[in-house]
Design a protein around this motif. Structure first.
Motif, short mmCIF file in Angstrom:
data_model
loop_
_atom_site.label_atom_id
_atom_site.label_comp_id
_atom_site.label_asym_id
_atom_site.label_seq_id
_atom_site.Cartn_x
_atom_site.Cartn_y
_atom_site.Cartn_z
N GLY A 172 0.80 -1.22 0.00
CA GLY A 172 0.00 0.00 0.00
C GLY A 172 0.83 1.27 0.00
N GLU A 173 2.15 1.14 -0.23
CA GLU A 173 3.02 2.33 -0.22
C GLU A 173 2.76 3.23 -1.42
OE1 GLU A 173 6.99 0.89 2.11
OE2 GLU A 173 6.82 0.27 0.04
N VAL A 174 2.32 2.64 -2.52
CA VAL A 174 1.91 3.39 -3.71
C VAL A 174 0.66 2.72 -4.28
CG1 VAL A 174 4.21 4.26 -4.37
CG2 VAL A 174 3.44 2.02 -5.20
N VAL A 175 -0.02 3.43 -5.19
CA VAL A 175 -1.26 2.89 -5.76
C VAL A 175 -0.94 1.94 -6.91
CG1 VAL A 175 -3.48 3.47 -6.80
CG2 VAL A 175 -2.47 4.97 -5.06
N PHE A 176 0.07 2.31 -7.70
CA PHE A 176 0.53 1.39 -8.75
C PHE A 176 2.00 1.63 -9.00
CE2 PHE A 176 -0.39 5.13 -11.33
CZ PHE A 176 0.61 5.11 -12.30
N SER A 177 2.62 0.75 -9.75
CA SER A 177 4.04 0.94 -10.06
C SER A 177 4.32 0.35 -11.42
CB SER A 177 4.92 0.26 -8.99
OG SER A 177 4.73 -1.14 -9.03
N LEU A 178 5.52 0.65 -11.94
CA LEU A 178 5.98 0.02 -13.17
C LEU A 178 7.16 -0.87 -12.86
CD1 LEU A 178 5.95 2.88 -15.87
CD2 LEU A 178 4.10 1.32 -15.22
N GLY A 179 7.22 -2.00 -13.57
CA GLY A 179 8.37 -2.89 -13.50
C GLY A 179 8.82 -3.20 -14.91
N SER A 180 9.82 -4.07 -15.04
CA SER A 180 10.21 -4.53 -16.36
C SER A 180 10.32 -6.05 -16.31
CB SER A 180 11.53 -3.91 -16.80
OG SER A 180 12.59 -4.38 -15.98
N ASP A 181 10.06 -6.68 -17.45
CA ASP A 181 9.94 -8.14 -17.50
C ASP A 181 10.76 -8.65 -18.68
OD1 ASP A 181 8.89 -10.80 -18.08
OD2 ASP A 181 7.17 -10.33 -16.81
N THR A 182 11.84 -9.40 -18.36
CA THR A 182 12.70 -9.96 -19.40
C THR A 182 12.49 -11.46 -19.49
OG1 THR A 182 14.30 -8.21 -18.91
CG2 THR A 182 15.13 -10.10 -20.18
N GLY A 183 12.17 -12.09 -18.34
CA GLY A 183 11.90 -13.53 -18.32
C GLY A 183 10.82 -13.88 -17.31
N GLY A 184 10.16 -12.85 -16.77
CA GLY A 184 9.13 -13.10 -15.76
C GLY A 184 9.20 -12.07 -14.64
N PHE A 213 18.77 -4.75 -20.35
CA PHE A 213 19.32 -6.03 -19.89
C PHE A 213 19.45 -6.92 -21.13
CE2 PHE A 213 17.62 -10.06 -17.43
CZ PHE A 213 18.66 -10.81 -17.91
N ALA A 214 18.32 -7.40 -21.67
CA ALA A 214 18.34 -8.19 -22.89
C ALA A 214 17.33 -7.55 -23.85
CB ALA A 214 17.98 -9.64 -22.61
N SER A 215 17.86 -6.82 -24.81
CA SER A 215 17.02 -5.91 -25.60
C SER A 215 15.91 -6.58 -26.41
CB SER A 215 17.90 -5.08 -26.54
OG SER A 215 18.94 -4.49 -25.80
N SER A 216 16.08 -7.84 -26.80
CA SER A 216 15.03 -8.48 -27.61
C SER A 216 13.93 -9.08 -26.72
CB SER A 216 15.62 -9.55 -28.54
OG SER A 216 15.84 -10.76 -27.84
N LEU A 217 14.09 -8.96 -25.39
CA LEU A 217 13.14 -9.58 -24.46
C LEU A 217 12.50 -8.58 -23.49
CD1 LEU A 217 15.54 -12.52 -23.51
CD2 LEU A 217 13.54 -12.76 -24.98
#
Lengths: 497, 94
Positions: A172-184, A213-217
């Motif tokens: 509950g520290e923020v309402v939403f966030s962004l992440g990045s996903d290369t393999g999960g 990290f891995a540009s095609s993923l």
């Protein structure tokens, strides 16, 4: 904030509900932001979801939004909503570290495109979230600073690599966030932390300003508390960007249009390979429960085979490190970040990289360099690219018959700290259900479904390229028709360390 | 053993990484375990399969050859560990 009054708690709510309260001016963004900052102050000692909290900036942004609203401006739905970013997205003037010593002091001179878009939407930026160093890991134990803890059970990892982004939303520290996903790296922490996480189709969200990290993923995606918020954040960040040459020339629709409580006639495939080796029995039981529910609601579910699934993981651990070994060659102590002084330039490179990178990052750089090196290129790298073709073909064939696929997000609930830290291979295995999706470049999301011993378990929905809409529809229907366990983080008890 | 300590030393050299003796031993072991696991890829006959480097059918992306905005030099140099006369400064090369 109104002191002494019975103050309504504004944390733990969804963006669309808060947006309504803000629009009606029942609450201000300033008080909303202050409450979230207070919670961050109270919880960070336990959870450590953030690398950097930008409290003063956040209050300034919130006041600005409140002023604009007071002037009668019509603002976008995410305006005034507190959010956070994984610390691999460049933020102008705000330190961006990738949770690595080698970038400990890096202050980007520009904003990533997703950051620009969120700023334009009026989102209040609360700070930068912890991660496995350079997004390499599945637990945040590889953070160059300190791990993040799972808000549902502080003995458990939050998943990774976007563990900080997932934990910040779960707590509950923020309402939403962004992440990045290369393999999960979005879906697995979403599953472990009991929130929604979406990995978009490759090319649907700009990677400009995402430290590679891995540009095609690599793909950027949202963590949210419910499907409506997921669609709102997608509306804000999706779309073509001329600054990213791998950005798909596709117009993004209004994703909220896909939030339909209706799966009648949809064909959903259940890949049998995902229900086999190493899957926790309770996790498997939840997938079956979801299948029954979807059938009851009029969907048609049937087993399907993706025969090359077991080869996706080893192929990924050739392709991703190969791309990483090239992408991480830029960290040399010349233009930014750490420099360890030495008498000559080559020694300076060696000393800087050896001190600046952590153990897992070095392992992947060496693995990738080996796979690309003379004499091994065909046996490893080229072989892996051919396997990638077969993995993609498996999905193409399945999607000729099915609208989407349903699997577990991870074979198990969150594991304990230290459980896999000394065994890289067993850590890699925790992404076995998510990795094939990145190789094929297709979209997938993790939806919280239930818990095992208080630890959340997510379901993964996998879709056709650029068909996020079907994923939203199925996930929204499940959300509306099941008593989805949205476990509340237990931060009073469970603090055993 | 797929790779020896000598291979690890060579790869470390190519990667511009300096490893301690203990590191070399550790990485030789963990890289061997990973590479042995990758052996399962050889079960698949890929002789007639085209490689996929990228999932999107992308072509070259062109734009008009017009100068756009660039970053301010001062901002770019602000992160430099060492600088001189508007340049990045490094130890002696020759």
């Amino acid at each position: 904030m109104r002191k002494g009054e019975n103050v309504l708690s504004l944390t733990g709510l969804t963006a669309y509900k808060l947006s309504e309260l803000l629009r009606k001016r029942e609450i201000s963004s300033t008080e909303l932001t202050e409450q979230h900052l207070e919670l961050i102050n109270a919880l960070e000692g336990k959870i450590n979801a953030f690398v950097t909290v930008t409290g003063e900036d956040a209050i300034k942004q919130a006041r600005e939004i409140d002023k604009r609203r007071a002037r009668g401006e019509e603002l976008p739905s995410l305006a005034g909503i507190p959010a956070a970013l994984k610390d691999n997205m460049c933020t102008k003037g705000v330190k961006t570290t990738c949770s690595s010593e080698i970038l400990y002091n890096f202050v980007p001179p520009y904003d990533a495109t997703v950051v620009e878009k969120l700023r334009a939407a009026g989102t209040v930026m609360m700070g930068k979230c912890n991660m496995d160093e350079f997004a390499m890991g599945s637990s945040t134990e590889n953070s160059g600073f300190a791990p993040t803890k799972n808000p549902h059970d502080l003995r458990a990892v939050p998943g990774g690599s976007s563990g900080g982004s997932a934990a910040a939303v779960a707590a509950g520290e923020v309402v939403f966030s962004l992440g990045s996903d290369t393999g999960g790296s979005i879906r697995q922490p979403a599953s472990f932390c009991g929130v929604i996480g979406l990995k978009p189709t490759y090319g649907y969200v700009s990677r400009y300003g995402l430290i590679a990290f891995a540009s095609s993923l690599d793909q950027i995606g949202p963590f949210t508390r419910d499907m409506t918020d997921c669609a709102l954040v997608m509306n804000a960040i999706f779309g073509h960007d001329s600054k990213d040459s791998t950005s798909a020339p596709v117009e993004a629709p209004d994703f909220t249009g896909y939030l339909k409580d209706d799966v009648k006639g949809l064909k959903i495939g259940i890949p049998k390979e995902y229900m086999q080796s190493g899957i926790d029995q309770q996790v498997a039981a939840y997938v079956k429960k979801a299948i029954e529910k979807l059938e009851e609601l009029g969907a048609f579910c049937e087993e399907v085979s993706l025969p090359h699934t077991e080869y996706a993981l080893p192929a990924y651990y050739i392709i991703a490190p190969a791309e990483a070994s090239s992408n991480l060659a830029r960290y040399d102590g010349v233009r930014y970040g750490l420099r360890v002084e030495a008498d000559d330039t080559i020694s300076m490179f060696n000393e800087t990289r050896s001190r600046g990178f952590g153990e897992e990052v070095k392992r992947r750089i060496m693995l990738g360099t080996y796979a690309l090196s003379s004499g091994y290129y065909d046996a490893y790298y080229l072989k892996a690219l051919k396997i990638r073709t077969l993995v993609k073909q498996d999905f193409d064939e399945a999607f000729a018959k099915f609208d989407c696929l349903l699997t577990p997000t991870s074979p198990t609930p969150a594991f304990d700290f230290g459980e896999k830290a000394d065994d890289p291979l067993s850590m890699y295995m925790s992404d076995i259900c998510t990795i094939p999706v990145n190789l094929a470049g297709i979209p997938a999301l993790s939806l919280p479904f239930d818990t095992v011993d208080g630890r959340p378990v997510g379901l993964q929905l996998i879709g056709k390229a650029f068909d996020e809409g079907t994923l939203l529809r199925v996930a929204y229907t499940l959300e509306q028709n099941t008593d989805l366990t949205r476990p509340k983080p237990d931060l009073e008890g469970g603090a055993a360390e | 053993m797929k790779i020896t300590q000598k291979d690890v030393e060579h790869v470390a050299l190519l990667s511009r990484l300096k490893l301690s003796e203990e590191d070399k031993d550790k990485y030789t072991q963990s890289l061997n375990a990973i590479l042995e696991y990758m052996e399962i890829l050889n079960r698949v006959d890929t002789s007639s399969i085209e490689p996929t480097a990228h999932v999107l059918p992308l072509k070259n992306v062109f734009r008009e050859d017009e100068a756009g905005e660039t970053l301010e030099k001062e901002l770019v140099l602000a992160n430099a560990p060492d600088r001189e006369n508007g340049c990045f400064r490094v130890p002696r090369i020759i």
